[in-house]
Design a protein around this motif. Sequence first.
Motif, mmCIF file in Angstrom:
data_model
loop_
_atom_site.group_PDB
_atom_site.id
_atom_site.type_symbol
_atom_site.label_atom_id
_atom_site.label_comp_id
_atom_site.label_asym_id
_atom_site.label_seq_id
_atom_site.Cartn_x
_atom_site.Cartn_y
_atom_site.Cartn_z
ATOM 1 N N ALA A 140 74.872 39.979 96.379
ATOM 2 C CA ALA A 140 75.455 41.180 97.010
ATOM 3 C C ALA A 140 74.432 42.043 97.272
ATOM 4 O O ALA A 140 74.459 42.707 98.673
ATOM 5 N N LEU A 141 73.475 42.391 96.848
ATOM 6 C CA LEU A 141 72.448 43.267 96.859
ATOM 7 C C LEU A 141 71.585 42.839 98.083
ATOM 8 O O LEU A 141 71.135 43.484 98.913
ATOM 9 N N ALA A 142 71.398 41.620 98.038
ATOM 10 C CA ALA A 142 70.429 40.934 99.027
ATOM 11 C C ALA A 142 71.093 41.041 100.380
ATOM 12 O O ALA A 142 70.440 41.094 101.429
ATOM 13 N N ARG A 143 72.621 40.991 100.340
ATOM 14 C CA ARG A 143 73.084 41.147 101.636
ATOM 15 C C ARG A 143 73.413 42.450 102.190
ATOM 16 O O ARG A 143 73.781 42.904 103.291
ATOM 17 N N HIS A 144 73.470 43.298 101.222
ATOM 18 C CA HIS A 144 73.507 44.710 101.586
ATOM 19 C C HIS A 144 72.231 45.629 100.961
ATOM 20 O O HIS A 144 72.466 46.458 99.998
ATOM 21 N N PRO A 145 71.431 45.560 101.663
ATOM 22 C CA PRO A 145 69.957 46.357 101.341
ATOM 23 C C PRO A 145 69.940 47.896 101.237
ATOM 24 O O PRO A 145 69.245 48.488 100.297
ATOM 25 N N GLU A 146 70.975 48.225 101.728
ATOM 26 C CA GLU A 146 71.309 49.758 101.907
ATOM 27 C C GLU A 146 71.659 50.268 100.591
ATOM 28 O O GLU A 146 71.580 51.331 100.089
ATOM 29 N N VAL A 147 72.166 49.236 99.561
ATOM 30 C CA VAL A 147 72.516 49.612 98.242
ATOM 31 C C VAL A 147 71.119 49.565 97.639
ATOM 32 O O VAL A 147 70.776 48.436 97.607
ATOM 33 N N VAL A 148 70.531 50.416 96.920
ATOM 34 C CA VAL A 148 69.159 50.488 96.481
ATOM 35 C C VAL A 148 69.093 50.312 94.923
ATOM 36 O O VAL A 148 68.271 49.541 94.355
ATOM 37 N N GLU A 149 70.672 50.468 94.300
ATOM 38 C CA GLU A 149 70.370 50.167 92.824
ATOM 39 C C GLU A 149 71.689 49.691 92.346
ATOM 40 O O GLU A 149 72.576 50.428 92.669
ATOM 41 N N ALA A 150 71.683 48.722 91.541
ATOM 42 C CA ALA A 150 73.093 48.523 90.789
ATOM 43 C C ALA A 150 72.652 49.031 89.268
ATOM 44 O O ALA A 150 71.837 48.209 88.762
ATOM 45 N N ARG A 151 73.456 49.950 88.713
ATOM 46 C CA ARG A 151 73.077 50.355 87.521
ATOM 47 C C ARG A 151 74.438 49.762 86.542
ATOM 48 O O ARG A 151 75.414 50.349 86.343
ATOM 49 N N PHE A 152 73.976 48.874 85.729
ATOM 50 C CA PHE A 152 74.815 48.406 84.696
ATOM 51 C C PHE A 152 75.006 48.998 83.371
ATOM 52 O O PHE A 152 74.012 49.398 82.795
ATOM 53 N N TRP A 153 76.317 49.530 83.121
ATOM 54 C CA TRP A 153 76.471 50.481 81.904
ATOM 55 C C TRP A 153 76.784 49.589 80.918
ATOM 56 O O TRP A 153 78.103 49.011 81.168
ATOM 57 N N LEU A 154 76.267 49.118 79.623
ATOM 58 C CA LEU A 154 76.813 48.321 78.748
ATOM 59 C C LEU A 154 77.025 49.253 77.598
ATOM 60 O O LEU A 154 76.207 50.135 77.274
ATOM 61 N N PHE A 155 78.302 49.055 76.772
ATOM 62 C CA PHE A 155 78.632 50.180 76.008
ATOM 63 C C PHE A 155 78.150 49.827 74.622
ATOM 64 O O PHE A 155 78.186 50.811 74.032
ATOM 65 N N ASP A 156 77.654 48.753 74.092
ATOM 66 C CA ASP A 156 77.142 48.661 72.790
ATOM 67 C C ASP A 156 75.887 47.857 72.858
ATOM 68 O O ASP A 156 75.649 47.174 73.972
ATOM 69 N N GLU A 157 75.070 47.745 71.737
ATOM 70 C CA GLU A 157 73.837 47.191 71.870
ATOM 71 C C GLU A 157 73.822 45.621 72.176
ATOM 72 O O GLU A 157 73.205 44.987 72.703
ATOM 73 N N ARG A 158 74.962 44.956 71.629
ATOM 74 C CA ARG A 158 75.120 43.580 71.899
ATOM 75 C C ARG A 158 75.383 43.177 73.208
ATOM 76 O O ARG A 158 74.721 42.215 73.696
ATOM 77 N N ALA A 159 76.054 44.011 73.947
ATOM 78 C CA ALA A 159 76.122 43.726 75.426
ATOM 79 C C ALA A 159 74.924 44.023 76.164
ATOM 80 O O ALA A 159 74.609 43.290 76.905
ATOM 81 N N HIS A 160 74.420 45.086 75.650
ATOM 82 C CA HIS A 160 73.063 45.553 76.370
ATOM 83 C C HIS A 160 72.082 44.368 76.143
ATOM 84 O O HIS A 160 71.403 43.822 77.182
ATOM 85 N N ALA A 161 71.845 43.860 74.999
ATOM 86 C CA ALA A 161 71.015 42.908 74.835
ATOM 87 C C ALA A 161 71.418 41.545 75.559
ATOM 88 O O ALA A 161 70.700 40.779 75.934
ATOM 89 N N THR A 162 72.594 41.110 75.355
ATOM 90 C CA THR A 162 72.969 40.000 76.175
ATOM 91 C C THR A 162 72.774 40.179 77.788
ATOM 92 O O THR A 162 72.207 39.257 78.312
#
Length: 174
Positions: A140-162
């Motif tokens: 989706a970012l490749a299709r919409h380059p005007e969106v410069v950043e997708a910021r994923f929020w992961l709630f715990d260490e396990r999700a962040h590491a995965t």
Amino acid sequence: MSRITLHLGDITTDGEADVLVNAANSGLLGGGGVDGAIHRAAGPEILPECRAHGGCPTGEVRVTSAGRLPARFIVHAVGPIWHGGERGEPELLASCFERAIAAAAERGGRRVALPAISTGIYRYPLERAAHVALTATARALARHPEVVEARFWLFDERAHATFARVRDDLGLQE
Ligand code: AR6
């Protein structure tokens, strides 16, 4: 080039995103998990807008203002409930991320904060969800380059590491 960045913690603390994505349910009137946190932080003024949408099918998104949150608006995405993977779950989950980025782009959003949709109460296996989320978002970012950043929020260490491992496996750069 657009970036995908990973963050550990509560998505409602993001002070840089101008768009926040919510993991909602098809009623759109709030719930537990990240949905509850976003509604609490945004305040009750977004509820009439949610109600006016009259619900949202799985795999689709609806937009409201962001109430008291610093973002400009919220994209409410309804992820699939995990039933084993043979009921279109990957396509529906990918659709949430693709439509969320498209909705942000349409409204001039540049930095989009996203949760790991469906991986909590909806029980989507984390690693599979990370794969779908990151692949669909990169597309989706490749299709919409005007969106410069997708910021994923992961709630715990396990999700962040995965998410970090899957992002590396996919060869996506920070
Ligand atoms: N910030 C970032 N991530 C969070 C937060 C937060 N504040 N709180 C939870 N997570 P879930 P779903 C993570 O259950 O699986 C609601 O009741 C959580 O650890 O919020 O899509 C809705 O109304 C998990 O990794 O959403 C629906 O009924 C991820 O966010 C249903 O839950 C998603 O977990 C949707 O279920």
